[in-house]
Design an enzyme around this catalytic site. Structure first.
Site, PDB file in Angstrom:
ATOM      1  N   GLY A  54     205.233  70.579  87.203  1.00 26.66           N
ATOM      2  CA  GLY A  54     203.923  70.164  86.728  1.00 26.66           C
ATOM      3  C   GLY A  54     202.802  71.157  86.918  1.00 26.66           C
ATOM      4  N   ASP A  55     202.981  72.154  87.795  1.00 28.99           N
ATOM      5  CA  ASP A  55     201.927  73.154  88.024  1.00 28.99           C
ATOM      6  C   ASP A  55     202.590  74.513  88.224  1.00 28.99           C
ATOM      7  OD1 ASP A  55     199.495  74.358  88.448  1.00 28.99           O
ATOM      8  OD2 ASP A  55     198.989  73.261  90.275  1.00 28.99           O
ATOM      9  N   LEU A  56     203.365  74.904  87.225  1.00 32.64           N
ATOM     10  CA  LEU A  56     204.234  76.074  87.349  1.00 32.64           C
ATOM     11  C   LEU A  56     203.481  77.352  86.967  1.00 32.64           C
ATOM     12  CD1 LEU A  56     207.266  76.596  88.099  1.00 32.64           C
ATOM     13  CD2 LEU A  56     207.647  76.883  85.651  1.00 32.64           C
ATOM     14  N   TRP A  57     202.803  77.930  87.935  1.00 30.65           N
ATOM     15  CA  TRP A  57     202.186  79.250  87.747  1.00 30.65           C
ATOM     16  C   TRP A  57     202.589  80.124  88.931  1.00 30.65           C
ATOM     17  CZ3 TRP A  57     198.116  81.576  90.654  1.00 30.65           C
ATOM     18  CH2 TRP A  57     197.616  80.785  91.698  1.00 30.65           C
ATOM     19  N   ASN A  70     202.472  79.375  92.746  1.00 30.93           N
ATOM     20  CA  ASN A  70     203.287  78.281  93.279  1.00 30.93           C
ATOM     21  C   ASN A  70     204.776  78.589  93.279  1.00 30.93           C
ATOM     22  OD1 ASN A  70     201.016  76.739  93.733  1.00 30.93           O
ATOM     23  ND2 ASN A  70     201.172  75.617  91.792  1.00 30.93           N
TER      24      ASN A  70
END
Length: 279
Positions: free
Chosen positions: A184-187, A190
């Protein structure tokens, strides 16, 4: 905190240092006299129990490691520290592609989750739906746009344009893709890697949805490279039109998140995508 750490581990804190990230929470690394290292988050506007719940769900269902939760309450979170050497390579990208394709094969019957989550410290509603168009339109685009408007980050005109785009979603995306488990917050910040392999993902914003929204997010800042996509598509085919059209459409959601968090140039990025889709 020293007493809590002693109760949890039987060890003493011998060193403490501040870490970046964490939204409004303070993040610290604690080194213990038994050789163990922990990460502690404290304070902040959001309940850290929500992050703990996300980490536990992710740990149970994803093949990709994440920090193990040792303790959580609304104002504090204690978890394992995962060391990363910061050496991104094509080998790391291929390893991430293999693991993420495996994770996306973990599916649910509905989009969303039985509980709401957070993204970047912002509330993320997950009301479950059997329609991806409904879920993406209402609980991602519309919700985040209205919240940004309420906070003075986005004008009413932008909200109206996004609502016009939502009406057109049936012509742009499928209504029933597989409901895949998403980080959900794949940058890049992370994604942790060491020795040419992925060692963990942190700060999840989990739910079940179309895997393409995760793949799109990974390209927003260039974190997923051609090596990643070449290997991922060998394992799990990426349908035509993703790079040409749907990637931009799906990146509206993380861009709206960034509008709320940072404003500024991200509003222009939202405008360009909306213009591209004729609204």
């Amino acid at each position: 905190m020293a007493h809590l750490i002693r109760d949890l581990t039987g060890a003493k804190i011998i060193a403490q240092s501040n870490l970046s990230g964490g939204g409004s929470a303070k993040v610290s690394r604690l080194d213990l006299d038994n050789g163990q290292s922990l990460v502690v988050k404290s304070g902040g506007k959001e309940s850290l129990e929500i992050e703990a719940t996300m980490l536990r769900h992710f740990s149970k269902h994803s093949p990709i490691p994440c920090p193990a939760v040792l303790y959580a309450d609304p104002g504090s979170l204690v978890m394992d520290f995962i060391a990363s050497d910061g050496q991104m390579s094509a080998l790391v990208q291929r390893n991430l592609a293999r693991l993420l394709a495996k994770q996306h094969a973990v599916t649910a019957q509905q989009y969303g989750l039985p509980f709401d989550t957070l993204i970047g410290g912002l509330h993320q509603p997950n009301r479950q739906s059997k329609s991806w168009i409904t879920f993406f339109g209402e609980h991602r685009l519309q919700y985040m746009a209205k919240a940004a408007h309420h906070e003075g980050r986005l004008t009413a005109g932008f909200v109206n344009r996004i609502e016009k785009l939502i009406i057109k979603l049936g012509d742009l995306i499928a209504d029933a893709p597989k409901a895949s488990l998403l980080h959900g917050d794949l940058w890049g910040g992370n994604i942790l890697y060491r020795g040419g392999k992925i060692v963990g993902l942190i700060d999840p914003a989990i739910y079940y949805g179309d895997r393409e929204i995760e793949l799109a997010f990974g390209t927003l800042f260039g974190d997923l490279t051609p090596e990643f996509f070449e290997h991922y598509s060998e394992i799990s085919k990426i349908e035509p039109g993703f790079f040409e059209e749907r990637r931009d459409l799906y990146n509206l959601y993380p861009l709206l998140v960034h509008v709320r968090l940072f404003g500024g140039s991200y509003v222009g990025s939202v405008d360009r995508i909306l213009t591209r889709f004729g609204v």
